[in-house]
Write a protein that holds these residues in place. Structure first.
Motif, PDB file in Angstrom:
ATOM      1  N   THR A   9       0.833  -1.154  -0.092  1.00 40.75           N
ATOM      2  CA  THR A   9      -0.223  -0.100   0.056  1.00 40.75           C
ATOM      3  C   THR A   9       0.922   1.278  -0.114  1.00 40.75           C
ATOM      4  O   THR A   9       1.970   1.270   0.612  1.00 40.75           O
ATOM      5  CB  THR A   9      -0.848   0.066   1.155  1.00 40.75           C
ATOM      6  N   VAL A  10       0.326   2.371  -0.799  1.00 35.52           N
ATOM      7  CA  VAL A  10       1.047   3.674  -0.573  1.00 35.52           C
ATOM      8  C   VAL A  10       0.069   4.592  -0.041  1.00 35.52           C
ATOM      9  O   VAL A  10      -1.335   4.463  -0.683  1.00 35.52           O
ATOM     10  CB  VAL A  10       1.276   4.005  -1.871  1.00 35.52           C
ATOM     11  N   VAL A  11       0.148   5.326   1.164  1.00 34.18           N
ATOM     12  CA  VAL A  11      -0.913   6.142   1.722  1.00 34.18           C
ATOM     13  C   VAL A  11      -0.157   7.552   1.890  1.00 34.18           C
ATOM     14  O   VAL A  11       0.955   7.412   2.530  1.00 34.18           O
ATOM     15  CB  VAL A  11      -1.305   5.261   3.161  1.00 34.18           C
ATOM     16  N   ALA A  12      -0.910   8.402   1.376  1.00 34.35           N
ATOM     17  CA  ALA A  12      -0.631   9.831   1.988  1.00 34.35           C
ATOM     18  C   ALA A  12      -0.988  10.095   3.179  1.00 34.35           C
ATOM     19  O   ALA A  12      -2.323  10.030   3.520  1.00 34.35           O
ATOM     20  CB  ALA A  12      -1.156  10.882   0.789  1.00 34.35           C
ATOM     21  N   THR A  13      -0.110  10.745   4.332  1.00 31.54           N
ATOM     22  CA  THR A  13      -0.448  11.031   5.314  1.00 31.54           C
ATOM     23  C   THR A  13      -0.261  12.558   5.682  1.00 31.54           C
ATOM     24  O   THR A  13       0.766  13.113   4.783  1.00 31.54           O
ATOM     25  CB  THR A  13       0.223  10.247   6.638  1.00 31.54           C
ATOM     26  N   ALA A  14      -0.357  13.030   6.819  1.00 30.04           N
ATOM     27  CA  ALA A  14       0.121  14.264   7.275  1.00 30.04           C
ATOM     28  C   ALA A  14       1.584  14.297   7.454  1.00 30.04           C
ATOM     29  O   ALA A  14       1.996  15.331   7.119  1.00 30.04           O
ATOM     30  CB  ALA A  14      -0.543  14.909   8.353  1.00 30.04           C
ATOM     31  N   ASP A  15       2.079  13.181   7.649  1.00 27.95           N
ATOM     32  CA  ASP A  15       3.791  12.996   7.673  1.00 27.95           C
ATOM     33  C   ASP A  15       4.210  12.787   6.499  1.00 27.95           C
ATOM     34  O   ASP A  15       5.575  13.016   6.450  1.00 27.95           O
ATOM     35  CB  ASP A  15       4.049  12.008   8.647  1.00 27.95           C
ATOM     36  N   GLY A  16       3.570  12.510   5.457  1.00 29.83           N
ATOM     37  CA  GLY A  16       4.275  12.049   3.919  1.00 29.83           C
ATOM     38  C   GLY A  16       3.543  10.916   3.588  1.00 29.83           C
ATOM     39  O   GLY A  16       2.432  10.670   3.590  1.00 29.83           O
ATOM     40  N   VAL A  17       4.343  10.207   2.628  1.00 26.11           N
ATOM     41  CA  VAL A  17       4.067   9.148   1.919  1.00 26.11           C
ATOM     42  C   VAL A  17       4.516   7.944   2.458  1.00 26.11           C
ATOM     43  O   VAL A  17       5.706   7.740   2.288  1.00 26.11           O
ATOM     44  CB  VAL A  17       4.251   9.360   0.349  1.00 26.11           C
ATOM     45  N   ALA A  18       3.757   7.119   2.959  1.00 26.85           N
ATOM     46  CA  ALA A  18       4.049   5.831   3.380  1.00 26.85           C
ATOM     47  C   ALA A  18       3.881   4.656   2.539  1.00 26.85           C
ATOM     48  O   ALA A  18       3.100   4.527   1.777  1.00 26.85           O
ATOM     49  CB  ALA A  18       3.209   5.694   4.874  1.00 26.85           C
TER      50      ALA A  18
END
Length: 180
Positions: free
Chosen positions: A78-87
Motif C-alpha cells: 500500500t501507498v498512503v498519503a498522510t500528514a507526515d508524508g507518503v508511507a
C-alpha cells in the motif's frame, strides 16, 4: 529523516551493483530475464516517479549471485498519503519493508524504511536498527508500472527489486473492456 552513510553509498553504487547482477544471470535464465522488459532495464527511468496512493501488486524479482534469476508471486503493498508524508508498506509475503517515500529528482524517488523483524513486532523507524534498515530507489518504467530497486538483496542475490502495479478495483456492474 536522513539517509545513513551506508545506504547513501549503496544508492550511489546501484549502477555498478546492477551491472554485476545482470552479468551474473546464468545463460539458461537470460531469456526469462529479458522477458521482463523495461522492468529490468537499468537505463529506463521515466519522468514522474511518484507512486499514487493506493493498493499495489508488488512482485519480487531477484537476480545475480546464488539467486540466478527468480521471481515470486505478487504480494500486496500500500501507498498512503498522510500528514507526515507518503508511507509505503508491503502487506504480505516473507520480507515486508515499511517506510517513507521521498522526492529525489524528476525520474527517481527514494524509499527509506525497515524490514519487519523475523520474530514479529513492528518495523522500527529507519535508522533505529541498522540490521533492519532498507533504502531503495523508485522509478517509473512504463504506464502504471514502477520498480523499487533495493540497496540490499536477500538469499545470496546481488539485486532485489519489486515490480509495483496498481490493483484495479472491480466496479459493480462494469464489463471489462475487450480489445477488438
Amino acid at each position: 529523516m536522513r539517509l545513513t552513510p551506508v545506504d547513501r553509498a549503496a544508492i550511489d553504487q546501484l549502477d555498478t551493483t546492477w551491472s554485476r547482477a545482470r552479468a551474473a544471470v546464468p545463460r539458461r535464465m537470460r531469456g526469462a530475464y529479458a522477458a521482463e522488459g523495461p522492468l529490468v532495464d537499468p537505463a529506463i527511468a521515466l519522468p514522474k516517479p511518484d507512486l499514487p496512493p493506493g493498493l499495489y501488486y508488488c512482485r519480487l524479482v531477484r537476480f545475480g549471485g546464488h539467486a540466478g534469476f527468480a521471481t515470486a508471486k505478487p504480494d500486496f503493498c500500500t501507498v498512503v498519503a498522510t500528514a507526515d508524508g507518503v508511507a509505503f508498506n508491503k502487506q504480505s509475503g516473507v520480507s515486508q519493508p515499511r517506510g517513507w517515500l521521498f522526492d529525489h529528482n524528476d525520474t527517481r524517488a527514494v524509499f527509506l524504511g525497515a524490514f519487519l523483524p523475523v520474530r514479529g513486532g513492528a518495523a522500527p523507524a529507519y535508522g533505529a536498527n541498522p540490521a533492519l534498515n532498507v533504502a531503495a530507489v523508485v522509478e517509473r518504467v512504463s504506464a502504471f508500472r514502477w520498480r523499487m530497486v533495493m540497496t540490499r538483496a536477500g538469499n545470496g542475490a546481488l539485486l532485489d527489486l519489486y515490480e509495483l502495479v496498481p490493483v484495479t478495483p472491480k466496479v459493480p456492474g462494469s464489463v471489462p473492456a475487450v480489445a477488438g
